[in-house]
Design a protein around this motif. Structure first.
Motif, short mmCIF file in Angstrom:
data_model
loop_
_atom_site.label_atom_id
_atom_site.label_comp_id
_atom_site.label_asym_id
_atom_site.label_seq_id
_atom_site.Cartn_x
_atom_site.Cartn_y
_atom_site.Cartn_z
N UNK A 29 0.83 -1.20 0.00
CA UNK A 29 0.00 0.00 0.00
C UNK A 29 0.87 1.26 0.00
N UNK B 79 -6.92 -1.45 -5.21
CA UNK B 79 -5.88 -2.42 -5.56
C UNK B 79 -4.55 -2.15 -4.86
N UNK B 80 -4.52 -1.15 -3.97
CA UNK B 80 -3.23 -0.78 -3.36
C UNK B 80 -2.56 -1.96 -2.66
N UNK B 81 -3.37 -2.85 -2.10
CA UNK B 81 -2.79 -3.98 -1.36
C UNK B 81 -2.59 -5.19 -2.26
N UNK C 67 3.32 -1.77 -11.33
CA UNK C 67 1.99 -2.02 -10.75
C UNK C 67 0.90 -1.93 -11.83
N UNK D 13 -11.41 -3.83 -8.60
CA UNK D 13 -10.23 -4.48 -9.16
C UNK D 13 -10.67 -5.39 -10.29
N UNK E 266 -8.67 -8.07 -11.59
CA UNK E 266 -7.85 -9.27 -11.74
C UNK E 266 -8.77 -10.43 -12.06
#
Lengths: 337, 337
Positions: free
Chosen positions: A109, A290-292, B122, B133, B135
């Motif tokens: 993060x 999505x930081x983590x 990233x 997100x 993904x």
């Protein structure tokens, strides 16, 4: 068909299946539905589950938790800021333990936040795809980060890591606000404590990194935002609700906030957030929480969540429990912890 | 009408006019045409000029320089990598001194490069504008920078600053190649020298930061690119021609390079570069040669360029001269320098 030990619902697309094998070895059955889950779909998927590893973006509402209350013992949240995703008050009432995964994503993060600070400060997103520079006047040029005053709201482990990166790598001038001043961090990094309103007034870039609680919802309110100087960049990689969207709209209209960064955005039913997008979408840098989400952080979070599920199912408690179970460690009565 | 002392052509949009005042005080007239300049337009604007502060994206070709040779004494380039922009060999023959501004943009370019490393690592650009997100599998998750092996090609002042930021702030594992190994930097930052091909083979992210010279055009050629492992990120914030565009196309087709970052791109007449854009545009992060464009860097560059113009017009030489005038300092014969 359910495994001997029971069924565990696992949501989220980023989970490495091999990290779930300990649960299979214990005889649990894993249920991994497609994302995203509506409330109705979640109710359906929770049927008969004894545990729920929450790694998706769905909301474990009171209704969903109630529907599964006769079997469900634990909801293990992947990440720190569960407040938007799990109705912990209702889980507490129902005797369902909720856990989270503190610490696992600190680097991830912090890196993401510093990257977004860079992106916003140099306005890279406006330049991608251009073969030539497109400045039309010297006023448009960005400043070096080391000449920016950066204010950090919240000096927990992630805030501290952000401050380290900004001071050690870029030589930026960092000040911060935190409920509890952190003298050790101040000395180690040469950063300064300021009351929140003064911090707002003295920052070129204001970074928000506090958990969402009753006290911080919203923390960056009209009063704080009114103190920003024209052209400030607001970087909120905490939960969106920490910033008041209506007050932010006003500030963006006035030019006090030139650019706002969010990781995860207000719900689609939030009218003032939708006005923000409609009127100032080109000045918002929004990503989807999505930081983590790095391989390393996700793996650590999954390992911690799997351990928490095992602990709760075996001992009825876990050290990462939140809500009214916080502080209860397996085998240790609460008043001794 | 020309000023008493003569006319100076100044190009580029990012220049703060107040920094040019010393030239006005000396009696020079400034000519500041609109950008960008074609060769014909440049010939026109150079007419009668005694000096030329090159801060735009135009090319000072042999023809343009010849057209002004009877008046033009100095071309002061804003930045370091003048090779693409000024025909220095012809300037030398015509007795026109060319200068550049080394050192002024070190922080600015290093910050930009580290920021682009983040952005690429990233894959932020793919997530901007998403509320959730997206993904679909764990394999898509990026890695923390501190778990990436980063290879830096070129360990001059900018390369060294990049290495400092990556090691000190992010704890990344950095190796480098440089014509001359830098023992002091290795010891101070804990980084390792590797021969170029080995560096390519051992890097998750390969960063190129060398000047464009005959020897480096291209330095990152088919042989180097063939050593990259699948999925490598290539970050070229030096001049584009340091990387062979045809060989890069092959590598991107093979998946050896997952993503390539350029600041400034090959000319529009470069066929293999156009193929790169057409086939892999979504895997190219291109900006328009803006790494050095911050307020602070630009101001320092302009101050240095103004001083160089004054020195050449007054003494016929300057310490920042390049080409065959390099090393001649005002008042000091070359063989003593």
């Amino acid at each position: 068909m359910a495994g001997k030990a029971g069924t565990i619902l696992v949501t989220g697309a980023g989970i490495d299946p091999s990290l779930l094998e300990p649960l299979l070895d214990l005889g649990f059955d894993l249920r991994r539905p497609r994302q995203p889950l509506s409330e109705n779909r979640l109710v359906h998927e929770l049927k008969g589950a004894v545990a729920y590893l929450h790694g998706g973006e769905e909301r474990a509402t009171a209704r969903a938790l109630e529907s599964a209350a006769h079997t469900l013992k634990v909801v293990a949240f992947l990440g720190v800021g569960y407040e938007n995703f799990i109705d912990v008050a209702r889980a507490d009432e129902l005797g369902i333990v909720v856990t989270n995964t503190p610490g696992a994503a600190t680097d991830s993060v912090a890196e993401f936040t510093v990257g977004q600070i860079f992106l916003a400060n140099r306005r890279i997103f406006e330049h991608l795809g251009n073969r030539l520079p497109d400045w039309t006047s010297p006023e448009e040029l960005p400043h070096n980060l080391r000449r920016r005053k950066i204010g950090i709201v919240g000096m927990g482990s992630i805030g501290t890591r952000i401050a380290e990166m900004l001071t050690m790598a870029f030589g930026a001038e960092v000040a911060y606000y935190s409920r509890t001043p952190k003298k050790d961090v101040e000395e180690r990094l040469g950063i300064t404590f300021l009351p929140l309103h003064e911090l707002a007034e003295n920052s070129d870039i204001l970074v928000v990194m506090v958990p969402l609680t009753e006290k911080t919802n919203p923390m960056i309110d009209a009063g704080v935002l009114a103190r920003l100087r024209p052209g400030t960049i607001l970087v909120n990689t905490a939960r969106p609700a920490v910033v008041d969207p209506g007050a932010l709209h006003l500030c963006m209209a006035e030019g006090r906030v030139s650019l706002a960064v969010f990781d995860g955005f207000y719900g689609p039913d939030c009218a003032s957030a939708n006005r923000l997008l409609a009127d100032f979408g080109h000045r918002l840098l929004v990503t989807g929480h999505i930081a983590s989400h790095t391989r390393e952080a996700m793996d650590r979070m999954v390992c911690q969540a799997v351990a928490s599920i095992e602990n709760v199912l075996e001992h009825g408690a876990d050290k990462h429990a939140v809500g009214n179970r916080a502080g209860r460690v397996p085998g240790v009565p609460r008043n001794n912890s």
